[in-house]
Design an enzyme around this catalytic site. Structure first.
Site, PDB file in Angstrom:
ATOM      1  N   CYS A  66       0.888  -1.173   0.000  1.00 49.92           N
ATOM      2  CA  CYS A  66       0.000   0.000   0.000  1.00 49.92           C
ATOM      3  C   CYS A  66       0.924   1.220   0.000  1.00 49.92           C
ATOM      4  O   CYS A  66       2.101   1.094  -0.319  1.00 49.92           O
ATOM      5  CB  CYS A  66      -0.981  -0.023   1.176  1.00 49.92           C
ATOM      6  SG  CYS A  66      -0.227   0.075   2.803  1.00 49.92           S
ATOM      7  N   GLY A  69       2.710   0.698   3.566  1.00 45.68           N
ATOM      8  CA  GLY A  69       2.927  -0.694   3.971  1.00 45.68           C
ATOM      9  C   GLY A  69       2.219  -1.013   5.281  1.00 45.68           C
ATOM     10  O   GLY A  69       1.975  -2.175   5.608  1.00 45.68           O
ATOM     11  N   HIS A  99      14.040 -15.990  11.591  1.00 50.40           N
ATOM     12  CA  HIS A  99      13.781 -16.089  13.034  1.00 50.40           C
ATOM     13  C   HIS A  99      12.297 -16.165  13.362  1.00 50.40           C
ATOM     14  O   HIS A  99      11.918 -16.782  14.361  1.00 50.40           O
ATOM     15  CB  HIS A  99      14.368 -14.873  13.756  1.00 50.40           C
ATOM     16  CG  HIS A  99      15.865 -14.862  13.792  1.00 50.40           C
ATOM     17  ND1 HIS A  99      16.592 -14.071  14.660  1.00 50.40           N
ATOM     18  CD2 HIS A  99      16.782 -15.540  13.050  1.00 50.40           C
ATOM     19  CE1 HIS A  99      17.892 -14.258  14.455  1.00 50.40           C
ATOM     20  NE2 HIS A  99      18.033 -15.137  13.480  1.00 50.40           N
TER      21      HIS A  99
HETATM   22  C1  RB5 Z   1      -4.066   5.099   0.448  1.00 46.48           C
HETATM   23  O1  RB5 Z   1      -4.083   6.408   0.012  1.00 46.48           O
HETATM   24  C2  RB5 Z   1      -3.147   4.890   1.634  1.00 46.48           C
HETATM   25  O2  RB5 Z   1      -3.722   5.428   2.778  1.00 46.48           O
HETATM   26  C3  RB5 Z   1      -2.852   3.421   1.788  1.00 46.48           C
HETATM   27  O3  RB5 Z   1      -2.282   2.950   0.611  1.00 46.48           O
HETATM   28  C4  RB5 Z   1      -1.883   3.019   2.870  1.00 46.48           C
HETATM   29  O4  RB5 Z   1      -0.773   3.858   2.905  1.00 46.48           O
HETATM   30  C5  RB5 Z   1      -2.420   2.746   4.192  1.00 46.48           C
HETATM   31  O5  RB5 Z   1      -1.676   2.331   5.096  1.00 46.48           O
END
Ligand code: RB5
Length: 147
Positions: A66, A69, A99
């Site tokens: 995302c 992450g 681990h």
């Molecule tokens: C999306 O805009 C963003 O909020 C998502 O990809 C992510 O970073 C969430 O943790």
């Protein structure tokens, strides 16, 4: 090795880049989307799809992406049997497997570039859990927490 991978709009381009790269490395890739760029899509949908395929045994490892992450990691870890973590350094990307038996690598596409992402994925996929001694004991305790 079969890899399930998915991302929301925040990781859309990095996900597509890694899908192509993984295929060139001869990994079998299960691309769980998003398959089109949709700025209204939601990371839990794709992180969950990755988590489910890994726990079903349809993929050996997962990669959930995302923007940061973090959301992908939080969502993936809601599935029993998933051990997901955001790793933006190569040490954690392999040590987390060796681990801690990490089975889903989470990446933030707004944090890491393509080349570092490749190194992180390589470190993750080439590592194996050391299923003995203190690592096994600690892993068993983590599994007990799920029950
Ligand atoms: C999306 O805009 C963003 O909020 C998502 O990809 C992510 O970073 C969430 O943790």
């Amino acid at each position: 090795m079969k890899i399930a991978i998915g991302s929301d709009h925040g990781g859309f381009e990095l996900k597509n880049f890694l899908v192509d790269w993984l295929k060139k490395q001869n990994y079998e890739v299960l691309d769980l989307g998003n398959h089109v760029y949709d700025r209204e899509d939601d990371y839990p949908d794709f992180a969950n799809a990755v988590a489910v395929e890994v726990t079903k045994g349809n993929a050996d490892r997962g990669i959930a992406i995302c923007g940061s992450g973090v959301g992908a990691c939080v969502a993936a870890n809601k599935t029993k049997g998933i051990r997901a973590c955001v790793c933006h350094d190569t040490y954690s990307a392999h040590q987390g497997v060796e681990h801690d038996n990490m089975n889903v690598l989470c990446l933030g596409a707004r944090i890491v570039g393509d080349e570092l992402a490749k190194e992180l994925v390589k470190a993750f996929l080439n590592a194996n859990f050391i299923a003995e001694g203190r690592f096994k004991r600690r892993f068993d305790k983590v599994i007990a927490l799920e029950k």
